[in-house]
Design a protein around this motif. Structure first.
Motif, PDB file in Angstrom:
ATOM      1  N   VAL A  63      -2.022   0.605  -4.107  1.00  0.00           N
ATOM      2  CA  VAL A  63      -1.688  -0.759  -4.540  1.00  0.00           C
ATOM      3  C   VAL A  63      -1.736  -0.841  -6.063  1.00  0.00           C
ATOM      4  CG1 VAL A  63      -2.289  -3.211  -4.353  1.00  0.00           C
ATOM      5  CG2 VAL A  63      -2.602  -1.703  -2.381  1.00  0.00           C
ATOM      6  N   HIS A  64      -2.756  -0.231  -6.654  1.00  0.00           N
ATOM      7  CA  HIS A  64      -2.843  -0.221  -8.123  1.00  0.00           C
ATOM      8  C   HIS A  64      -1.593   0.422  -8.720  1.00  0.00           C
ATOM      9  CE1 HIS A  64      -7.540  -0.323  -7.891  1.00  0.00           C
ATOM     10  NE2 HIS A  64      -6.989  -1.506  -7.723  1.00  0.00           N
ATOM     11  N   ALA A  65      -1.165   1.546  -8.142  1.00  0.00           N
ATOM     12  CA  ALA A  65       0.006   2.261  -8.672  1.00  0.00           C
ATOM     13  C   ALA A  65       1.267   1.409  -8.533  1.00  0.00           C
ATOM     14  CB  ALA A  65       0.172   3.589  -7.927  1.00  0.00           C
ATOM     15  N   VAL A  66       1.394   0.732  -7.403  1.00  0.00           N
ATOM     16  CA  VAL A  66       2.565  -0.126  -7.179  1.00  0.00           C
ATOM     17  C   VAL A  66       2.582  -1.274  -8.191  1.00  0.00           C
ATOM     18  CG1 VAL A  66       3.560  -1.818  -5.588  1.00  0.00           C
ATOM     19  CG2 VAL A  66       2.873   0.428  -4.741  1.00  0.00           C
ATOM     20  N   LEU A  67       1.432  -1.915  -8.370  1.00  0.00           N
ATOM     21  CA  LEU A  67       1.372  -3.053  -9.299  1.00  0.00           C
ATOM     22  C   LEU A  67       1.620  -2.616 -10.742  1.00  0.00           C
ATOM     23  CD1 LEU A  67      -1.630  -5.044  -7.772  1.00  0.00           C
ATOM     24  CD2 LEU A  67       0.776  -5.696  -7.765  1.00  0.00           C
ATOM     25  N   ALA A  68       1.237  -1.374 -11.055  1.00  0.00           N
ATOM     26  CA  ALA A  68       1.441  -0.866 -12.421  1.00  0.00           C
ATOM     27  C   ALA A  68       2.920  -0.621 -12.716  1.00  0.00           C
ATOM     28  CB  ALA A  68       0.631   0.408 -12.630  1.00  0.00           C
ATOM     29  N   GLU A  69       3.681  -0.346 -11.668  1.00  0.00           N
ATOM     30  CA  GLU A  69       5.118  -0.079 -11.850  1.00  0.00           C
ATOM     31  C   GLU A  69       5.901  -0.849 -10.800  1.00  0.00           C
ATOM     32  OE1 GLU A  69       5.944   4.263 -13.232  1.00  0.00           O
ATOM     33  OE2 GLU A  69       4.466   4.368 -11.639  1.00  0.00           O
ATOM     34  N   ARG A  70       5.675  -2.137 -10.740  1.00  0.00           N
ATOM     35  CA  ARG A  70       6.176  -2.954  -9.641  1.00  0.00           C
ATOM     36  C   ARG A  70       7.692  -2.852  -9.457  1.00  0.00           C
ATOM     37  NH1 ARG A  70       7.684  -4.169  -5.911  1.00  0.00           N
ATOM     38  NH2 ARG A  70       7.392  -5.952  -4.507  1.00  0.00           N
ATOM     39  N   SER A  71       8.423  -2.753 -10.558  1.00  0.00           N
ATOM     40  CA  SER A  71       9.890  -2.757 -10.457  1.00  0.00           C
ATOM     41  C   SER A  71      10.433  -1.473  -9.824  1.00  0.00           C
ATOM     42  CB  SER A  71      10.510  -2.956 -11.837  1.00  0.00           C
ATOM     43  OG  SER A  71      10.116  -1.898 -12.687  1.00  0.00           O
ATOM     44  N   GLU A  72       9.583  -0.475  -9.711  1.00  0.00           N
ATOM     45  CA  GLU A  72      10.010   0.800  -9.122  1.00  0.00           C
ATOM     46  C   GLU A  72      10.145   0.717  -7.603  1.00  0.00           C
ATOM     47  OE1 GLU A  72      10.330   4.190 -10.637  1.00  0.00           O
ATOM     48  OE2 GLU A  72      10.893   2.755 -12.199  1.00  0.00           O
ATOM     49  N   PHE A  73       9.562  -0.318  -7.012  1.00  0.00           N
ATOM     50  CA  PHE A  73       9.520  -0.416  -5.552  1.00  0.00           C
ATOM     51  C   PHE A  73      10.277  -1.652  -5.081  1.00  0.00           C
ATOM     52  CE2 PHE A  73       5.848   1.797  -7.137  1.00  0.00           C
ATOM     53  CZ  PHE A  73       5.735   2.903  -6.322  1.00  0.00           C
ATOM     54  N   GLY A  74      10.707  -1.624  -3.855  1.00  0.00           N
ATOM     55  CA  GLY A  74      11.358  -2.783  -3.255  1.00  0.00           C
ATOM     56  C   GLY A  74      10.313  -3.788  -2.803  1.00  0.00           C
ATOM     57  N   ARG A  75      10.545  -4.349  -1.633  1.00  0.00           N
ATOM     58  CA  ARG A  75       9.581  -5.311  -1.077  1.00  0.00           C
ATOM     59  C   ARG A  75       8.312  -4.558  -0.680  1.00  0.00           C
ATOM     60  NH1 ARG A  75      12.908  -8.422   2.895  1.00  0.00           N
ATOM     61  NH2 ARG A  75      12.919  -6.414   3.904  1.00  0.00           N
ATOM     62  N   VAL A  76       7.154  -5.052  -1.106  1.00  0.00           N
ATOM     63  CA  VAL A  76       5.891  -4.371  -0.785  1.00  0.00           C
ATOM     64  C   VAL A  76       4.979  -5.329  -0.018  1.00  0.00           C
ATOM     65  CG1 VAL A  76       3.857  -3.181  -1.688  1.00  0.00           C
ATOM     66  CG2 VAL A  76       6.071  -2.924  -2.848  1.00  0.00           C
ATOM     67  N   SER A  77       4.501  -4.867   1.128  1.00  0.00           N
ATOM     68  CA  SER A  77       3.601  -5.688   1.946  1.00  0.00           C
ATOM     69  C   SER A  77       2.296  -4.936   2.158  1.00  0.00           C
ATOM     70  CB  SER A  77       4.222  -5.969   3.311  1.00  0.00           C
ATOM     71  OG  SER A  77       5.522  -6.489   3.165  1.00  0.00           O
ATOM     72  N   LEU A  78       1.222  -5.675   2.114  1.00  0.00           N
ATOM     73  CA  LEU A  78      -0.100  -5.097   2.381  1.00  0.00           C
ATOM     74  C   LEU A  78      -0.738  -5.897   3.511  1.00  0.00           C
ATOM     75  CD1 LEU A  78      -2.638  -3.343   1.722  1.00  0.00           C
ATOM     76  CD2 LEU A  78      -3.276  -5.118   0.069  1.00  0.00           C
ATOM     77  N   VAL A  79      -0.990  -5.244   4.630  1.00  0.00           N
ATOM     78  CA  VAL A  79      -1.644  -5.901   5.760  1.00  0.00           C
ATOM     79  C   VAL A  79      -3.030  -5.273   5.924  1.00  0.00           C
ATOM     80  CG1 VAL A  79      -1.556  -6.394   8.232  1.00  0.00           C
ATOM     81  CG2 VAL A  79       0.558  -6.333   6.885  1.00  0.00           C
ATOM     82  N   VAL A  80      -4.040  -6.115   5.860  1.00  0.00           N
ATOM     83  CA  VAL A  80      -5.417  -5.621   5.913  1.00  0.00           C
ATOM     84  C   VAL A  80      -6.124  -6.204   7.130  1.00  0.00           C
ATOM     85  CG1 VAL A  80      -7.625  -5.511   4.700  1.00  0.00           C
ATOM     86  CG2 VAL A  80      -5.493  -5.464   3.396  1.00  0.00           C
ATOM     87  N   GLY A  81      -6.679  -5.339   7.948  1.00  0.00           N
ATOM     88  CA  GLY A  81      -7.451  -5.776   9.101  1.00  0.00           C
ATOM     89  C   GLY A  81      -8.924  -5.463   8.906  1.00  0.00           C
ATOM     90  N   ALA A  82      -9.764  -6.305   9.457  1.00  0.00           N
ATOM     91  CA  ALA A  82     -11.210  -6.065   9.380  1.00  0.00           C
ATOM     92  C   ALA A  82     -11.858  -6.682  10.607  1.00  0.00           C
ATOM     93  CB  ALA A  82     -11.796  -6.672   8.109  1.00  0.00           C
ATOM     94  N   ARG A  83     -13.104  -6.293  10.824  1.00  0.00           N
ATOM     95  CA  ARG A  83     -13.804  -6.834  11.991  1.00  0.00           C
ATOM     96  C   ARG A  83     -14.058  -8.334  11.811  1.00  0.00           C
ATOM     97  NH1 ARG A  83     -19.623  -4.380  13.033  1.00  0.00           N
ATOM     98  NH2 ARG A  83     -19.350  -3.577  15.129  1.00  0.00           N
ATOM     99  N   THR A  84     -14.563  -8.708  10.644  1.00  0.00           N
ATOM    100  CA  THR A  84     -14.824 -10.113  10.329  1.00  0.00           C
ATOM    101  C   THR A  84     -14.450 -10.366   8.874  1.00  0.00           C
ATOM    102  OG1 THR A  84     -17.065  -9.680   9.549  1.00  0.00           O
ATOM    103  CG2 THR A  84     -16.836 -10.187  11.892  1.00  0.00           C
ATOM    104  N   GLU A  85     -14.435 -11.631   8.507  1.00  0.00           N
ATOM    105  CA  GLU A  85     -14.156 -11.995   7.116  1.00  0.00           C
ATOM    106  C   GLU A  85     -15.174 -11.338   6.185  1.00  0.00           C
ATOM    107  OE1 GLU A  85     -14.830 -16.110   6.425  1.00  0.00           O
ATOM    108  OE2 GLU A  85     -14.051 -16.058   4.378  1.00  0.00           O
ATOM    109  N   GLN A  86     -16.430 -11.308   6.616  1.00  0.00           N
ATOM    110  CA  GLN A  86     -17.489 -10.761   5.768  1.00  0.00           C
ATOM    111  C   GLN A  86     -17.314  -9.260   5.533  1.00  0.00           C
ATOM    112  OE1 GLN A  86     -18.090 -12.822   8.418  1.00  0.00           O
ATOM    113  NE2 GLN A  86     -18.440 -14.607   7.133  1.00  0.00           N
ATOM    114  N   GLU A  87     -16.554  -8.601   6.400  1.00  0.00           N
ATOM    115  CA  GLU A  87     -16.386  -7.157   6.267  1.00  0.00           C
ATOM    116  C   GLU A  87     -15.058  -6.780   5.609  1.00  0.00           C
ATOM    117  OE1 GLU A  87     -18.089  -4.992   9.869  1.00  0.00           O
ATOM    118  OE2 GLU A  87     -18.474  -7.085  10.348  1.00  0.00           O
TER     119      GLU A  87
END
Lengths: 286, 159
Positions: free
Chosen positions: A138-162
């Protein structure tokens, strides 16, 4: 079909590099109740700079050694590792304080195919501690955002606290440069996000199968379900990378503990194309 | 301004995309557009299940109300999902509560209109019930995965 003969990332550290190199803990961040991020600085000479997706063997003196992915790429020879306390060596590592000295070997393994993703849409799916190895992506994508097309990040966790890196997730979300979605297994009071498995959030993503690449890291069952969902939607299996976790002990393809069929997770992986590894991950006890 | 028919709106929804156009036309006759504000209750456990919803945009929190604790959200339904299975079976009573997690636009399909038609046209009825069965299977599998607690400490490593 992908072949592992193709150059897919930096090579393994030299076989002779089995001696842990002392690094001092210079920063400790408690991410969640059982997850800690350590920033390490070489006491004298450091190791070769890792790339996103690689891991090092972290050695807590008197406790033992475990493979831990890099969770950020720092400058000046510093290393950033996010570790979950699952008892044993990790408990000792998570209890580290500023000034403590740990041993480091590596970096080892093949990293994420960030260069191959340039010019493509990118779907990043992380589950639990699996966000740690994907954070440098994600850091690399944000550093060179125009190099990539549509970028999605889906994050799953057991709970909000985790949920890991909560403040950073909020920052990424507010930047609107990456479509950030979070989903938890169990809701808790005040949680206004989604509840369910990560594929629930994938359903709503617009995906152009021909131009999409995916990077997936998390529990193996989760990676299987996500890869299945993506291939069902037409994404090529060879365009999906997963990070395979096995019992790595030597990290240099010698001990055989991390063997997955014909591959060794420590050197051929941990990042492997789904078309190469899919059939192996359904073999019991492999 | 582009005006779309209900049949076209159904065709644009993931759930209805693959059904034959004649069945879709018939379903359109039983459908209407609805909008829910954030926090608005969409269905209430124990009340008559008069139909189902095809979510077009927004997010719906599905759960069960627990006294003194409010809605315990058990799953979230997203755009492209359908909400509601209880309209298909006696006693036609909602088994869940559902609340709009954000502004929700949906297509509501009415059981009073749908069920008699599907009884008289078993081919269409069979197809629709199969589609709902697939949704149920996916919901059950999602629940199984969460019961597995894949992110739990005993099943993952430290990375």
């Amino acid at each position: 079909m992908s072949t592992l003969a193709e150059p897919r990332g930096p090579g393994v550290a030299a076989r002779g590099s089995m001696t842990p190199i002392p690094h001092r803990v210079v920063d400790v961040v408690h991410e969640t109740r059982e997850t800690v991020t350590l920033t390490l600085e070489p006491v004298s000479d450091g190791i070769v700079a890792p790339v996103a997706g690689q891991f090092t063997m972290l050695w807590a003196w008197g406790a033992g050694e475990v493979p831990i992915s890099v969770s950020a790429l720092a400058a000046d020879g510093r290393l950033v590792h996010t570790i979950r306390d699952v008892a044993g060596v990790t408990k000792t590592l998570c209890a580290s304080r500023q000034g403590d000295v740990l041993g480091v070997r590596g970096p080892y393994g093949c990293g994420w195919g960030i260069d191959a993703a340039r010019g493509h849409d990118l779907v990043i799916v992380a589950g639990g501690i699996g966000l740690a190895p994907l954070r440098p992506v994600v850091h690399a994508v944000l550093a060179e955002r125009s190099e990539f097309g549509r970028v999605s990040l889906v994050v799953g966790a057991r709970t909000e606290q985790e949920l890991l890196f909560r403040a950073e997730l909020d920052e990424w979300w507010h930047r609107h440069e990456v479509d950030v979605r979070t989903i938890v297994d169990r809701s808790s009071p005040g949680w206004s996000g989604s509840v369910g498995v990560v594929t629930g959030e994938l359903v709503g993503l617009e995906i152009d199968p021909a131009s999409t690449r995916a990077m997936v890291c998390g529990p193996e069952v989760m990676m299987r379900v996500v890869a299945q969902h993506l291939t069902d939607r037409g994404v090529a299996a060879s365009a999906i990378e997963v990070s395979v976790e096995r019992n790595m002990q030597c990290a240099v393809k010698t001990c055989g503990h991390c063997q997955v069929g014909p591959f060794f997770a420590c050197t051929d992986g941990p990042v492997l194309p789904w078309d190469v590894v899919a059939s192996l991950l359904t073999v019991r006890e492999l | 301004m582009v005006v779309t028919t209900m049949a076209e709106e159904l065709a644009a929804h993931r759930f209805f995309r693959t059904i034959p156009s004649d069945l879709r036309e018939r379903l359109a006759g039983c459908a209407r557009n609805v909008v829910f504000a954030p926090g608005e209750r969409i269905c209430v456990e124990g009340t008559h299940a008069s139909g189902f919803f095809a979510i077009r945009t927004g997010r719906v929190n599905v759960g069960i109300y627990v006294p003194h604790q409010g809605l315990q959200v058990l799953e979230t339904r997203h755009a492209g999902d359908v909400l509601g299975f209880s309209w298909l079976f006696p006693p036609y009573r909602w088994q869940i509560d559902a609340v709009a997690g954000e502004r929700v636009r949906a297509i509501e399909l009415h059981a009073d209109c749908l069920l008699p038609y599907l009884e008289e046209h078993p081919a269409g009825g069979y197809l629709l019930v199969r589609m709902f069965a697939q949704e149920m299977e996916e919901t059950i599998q999602s629940t199984r995965l969460r019961l597995l607690d894949v992110y739990g400490r005993d099943r993952v490593h430290a990375r």
